[in-house]
Design an enzyme around this catalytic site. Structure first.
Site, short mmCIF file in Angstrom:
data_model
loop_
_atom_site.label_atom_id
_atom_site.label_comp_id
_atom_site.label_asym_id
_atom_site.label_seq_id
_atom_site.Cartn_x
_atom_site.Cartn_y
_atom_site.Cartn_z
N GLU A 12 0.84 -1.18 0.00
CA GLU A 12 0.00 0.00 0.00
C GLU A 12 0.88 1.24 0.00
O GLU A 12 1.97 1.25 0.56
CB GLU A 12 -0.93 -0.01 1.21
CG GLU A 12 -1.95 -1.13 1.05
CD GLU A 12 -3.04 -1.12 2.10
OE1 GLU A 12 -4.10 -1.70 1.82
OE2 GLU A 12 -2.84 -0.57 3.19
N CYS A 52 3.51 8.77 0.25
CA CYS A 52 3.98 7.93 1.35
C CYS A 52 4.14 6.52 0.80
O CYS A 52 3.18 5.93 0.33
CB CYS A 52 2.94 7.97 2.47
SG CYS A 52 3.29 6.85 3.83
N CYS A 73 6.13 -6.06 7.82
CA CYS A 73 7.17 -5.46 8.65
C CYS A 73 7.53 -6.43 9.76
O CYS A 73 6.67 -7.14 10.29
CB CYS A 73 6.67 -4.15 9.26
SG CYS A 73 7.94 -3.22 10.16
N CYS A 82 5.64 -3.40 16.30
CA CYS A 82 5.26 -2.38 17.29
C CYS A 82 3.81 -2.65 17.71
O CYS A 82 2.96 -2.98 16.88
CB CYS A 82 5.42 -0.98 16.71
SG CYS A 82 7.14 -0.64 16.23
N CYS A 123 0.70 -1.07 15.81
CA CYS A 123 0.75 -0.90 14.35
C CYS A 123 0.18 -2.13 13.66
O CYS A 123 0.58 -3.26 13.91
CB CYS A 123 2.19 -0.68 13.90
SG CYS A 123 2.35 -0.48 12.12
N GLY A 138 6.62 -1.26 6.44
CA GLY A 138 8.02 -1.67 6.50
C GLY A 138 8.93 -0.72 7.25
O GLY A 138 8.56 0.41 7.56
N SER A 163 11.63 7.50 7.83
CA SER A 163 11.15 7.30 9.20
C SER A 163 11.60 5.92 9.69
O SER A 163 11.37 4.92 9.03
CB SER A 163 9.63 7.40 9.23
OG SER A 163 9.15 7.17 10.54
N SER A 171 10.77 7.15 15.24
CA SER A 171 9.56 6.78 15.96
C SER A 171 9.92 6.44 17.40
O SER A 171 10.51 5.40 17.67
CB SER A 171 8.91 5.57 15.27
OG SER A 171 8.43 5.97 14.00
N HIS A 200 7.82 7.21 20.70
CA HIS A 200 6.61 6.67 21.35
C HIS A 200 6.66 6.51 22.86
O HIS A 200 5.65 6.18 23.48
CB HIS A 200 6.21 5.31 20.76
CG HIS A 200 6.18 5.27 19.28
ND1 HIS A 200 5.60 6.26 18.53
CD2 HIS A 200 6.65 4.36 18.40
CE1 HIS A 200 5.73 5.96 17.24
NE2 HIS A 200 6.37 4.82 17.14
N ASN A 260 -4.31 5.90 15.67
CA ASN A 260 -5.39 5.50 14.77
C ASN A 260 -5.81 4.11 15.20
O ASN A 260 -5.04 3.16 15.08
CB ASN A 260 -4.89 5.49 13.32
CG ASN A 260 -4.54 6.90 12.87
OD1 ASN A 260 -5.34 7.81 12.99
ND2 ASN A 260 -3.33 7.06 12.38
N CYS A 299 -1.58 6.52 9.39
CA CYS A 299 -0.36 5.90 9.94
C CYS A 299 -0.67 4.58 10.61
O CYS A 299 -1.59 4.50 11.43
CB CYS A 299 0.27 6.79 10.99
SG CYS A 299 0.79 8.36 10.39
N1 SAH Z 1 8.90 1.62 10.36
C1 SAH Z 1 9.01 3.05 10.27
C2 SAH Z 1 8.11 3.70 9.23
C3 SAH Z 1 6.66 3.26 9.12
S1 SAH Z 1 5.44 3.74 10.27
C4 SAH Z 1 8.81 3.67 11.63
O1 SAH Z 1 8.42 2.98 12.55
O2 SAH Z 1 9.07 4.87 11.78
C5 SAH Z 1 5.14 5.43 10.17
C6 SAH Z 1 4.65 6.00 11.52
O3 SAH Z 1 3.31 5.57 11.84
C7 SAH Z 1 5.52 5.53 12.68
O4 SAH Z 1 5.85 6.60 13.50
C8 SAH Z 1 4.59 4.56 13.38
O5 SAH Z 1 4.93 4.39 14.71
C9 SAH Z 1 3.26 5.24 13.20
N2 SAH Z 1 2.12 4.35 13.52
C10 SAH Z 1 2.10 3.01 13.49
N3 SAH Z 1 0.89 2.55 13.87
C11 SAH Z 1 0.13 3.62 14.16
C12 SAH Z 1 -1.21 3.78 14.59
N4 SAH Z 1 -2.02 2.74 14.78
N5 SAH Z 1 -1.66 5.05 14.80
C13 SAH Z 1 -0.86 6.11 14.57
N6 SAH Z 1 0.40 6.01 14.13
C14 SAH Z 1 0.90 4.78 13.94
#
Ligand code: SAH
Length: 373
Positions: free
Chosen positions: A109, A122, A129, A133, A136, A178, A210, A233, A235, A309, A352
């Protein structure tokens, strides 16, 4: 199918036993060498780049400023695989989510965001991946495979031509499916191909990579001659909480990640963006904001607060707006540059962490997610 860069092209342009070479894996100098290997002047490589990247033409027969004989030889020697638009979903806010099909039948996607404030594509760097996390959805898929450089750059090509935007300036963010630093070489090569003046000419300052903090990759990125903007990232503001949310934190602790960020060569006018997904009652207290501000002292930084989200199968909630505001205000009061990200494309699940390949049947992803604890 995939070509080794710089390898000699098959003599006389006849495809070797492995079949035609993949032209989209070649940076311009390698394509120049390949064109020379077909017995033609190297400058034709720039014309080919222009056709493929800028005009979206992948059929050599239509590359009318090339000599006919070269077109024939190219067609015999090369393929120009391009991700196909399998599905396009347009959000009320103008965001467009693409499902793109790859040669092996897999897909990724990718998302077009019209105004953040510039136009932004994007893109994904892997199918799935491996980082897992906790909040995610992509992580729930696990890692299927890495994308090639041609597939990463190809997502931008495919979307730019689908939306007739190849001639306009745009940004690229590696924030799709990824972990880019877990697929380092292809990612960096894709960025060099996208930067080519003969192609889409996306300068590195318009690109943001990122990462969740793969430290060896970050150290390597710090030595690149041309470097994208960096987003990390984060968090969490304590080791314990970060390890819980981001499993990779066990291997590469928060303290080491921040030390690497401190060492990272950010330009004088640039900043590292720290992404912080806000989870209700988990990492969103004013005390978390104050701790985060302390951790970032001495780093040229800005913080992107992203209220979660929500998605089926994700065991966290999005905080109410007043907690999101309070978190942002506490950071700002502590001297941190902060923006609270308006989430785009939520109605089409393009936001995201919501990119997940759902297979042929639209609800398969949700079912998969629902099965997980
Ligand atoms: N793997 C990389 C890039 C992809 S994710 C990274 O982790 O940075 C892009 C961003 O979306 C990251 O900051 C990730 O933590 C965030 N993200 C993942 N799941 C999410 C969710 N459910 N709601 C909001 N942001 C989220």
């Amino acid at each position: 199918m995939s070509a080794t860069e710089g390898a000699a092209p098959a003599a006389g342009g006849t495809p070797d036993a492995a079949g035609p070479r993949d032209l989209t894996e070649l940076e311009l100098p390698a394509l120049e060498a390949a064109v020379a290997g077909l017995g033609a002047p190297a400058f034709h490589a720039r014309q080919i780049y222009r056709w493929v990247y800028r005009r979206g033409v992948t059929d050599f027969a239509r590359m009318t400023d090339l000599p006919a004989s070269l077109r024939t030889r190219l067609a015999a020697a090369f393929a120009v695989p391009t991700p196909t638009v399998v599905e396009r979903a347009r959000s009320r806010d103008g965001t467009v989510k693409f499902r793109l099909g790859l040669r092996d039948g897999r897909g990724v996607e990718a998302v077009f965001i019209p105004d953040t404030p510039a136009r932004t594509f994007c893109v994904s760097t892997q199918v799935g991946c491996a980082m897992q996390c906790g909040f995610c959805l992509t992580g729930r898929m696990g890692l299927t495979r890495n994308l090639t450089a041609g597939e990463i750059a190809g997502q931008v090509r495919a979307m730019a031509h689908d939306l007739a935007l190849a001639d306009r300036p745009f940004n690229v963010v590696l924030m799709g499916m990824g972990e880019p630093l877990h697929n380092y070489e292809p990612t960096m090569r894709a960025l060099r191909m996208l930067a080519s003046e003969s192609g889409l000419a996306v300068p590195p300052r318009r690109v943001t990579l990122s990462t969740v903090g793969v430290l060896p990759g970050l150290a390597r990125l710090a030595t690149e001659p041309v470097m994208p903007n960096l987003a990390v990232s984060l968090h969490a503001a304590t080791e314990e909480l970060r390890e819980r949310l981001v499993p990779l934190g066990r291997k590469y602790p928060l303290a080491e990640l921040l030390a690497a960020c401190r060492r990272f060569p950010v330009g004088r006018r640039e900043r590292i963006t720290f992404e912080y997904v806000l989870l209700d009652g988990v990492n969103d207290a004013p005390a978390d904001a104050r701790r985060l501000a302390r951790l970032l002292r001495g780093i040229r930084s800005k913080v992107n607060v992203i209220p979660l989200n929500e998605a089926p199968g994700i065991p966290y909630r999005r905080p109410p707006d007043h907690r999101v505001d309070a978190f942002g205000r506490t950071l700002a009061a502590a001297g941190v540059r902060v923006s609270v990200r308006k989430s785009r494309g939520r109605d089409i699940r393009a936001a995201c962490g919501q990119l997940i390949l759902e297979g042929a049947r639209p609800s398969a992803g949700q079912r998969m997610a629902a099965r997980l604890p």
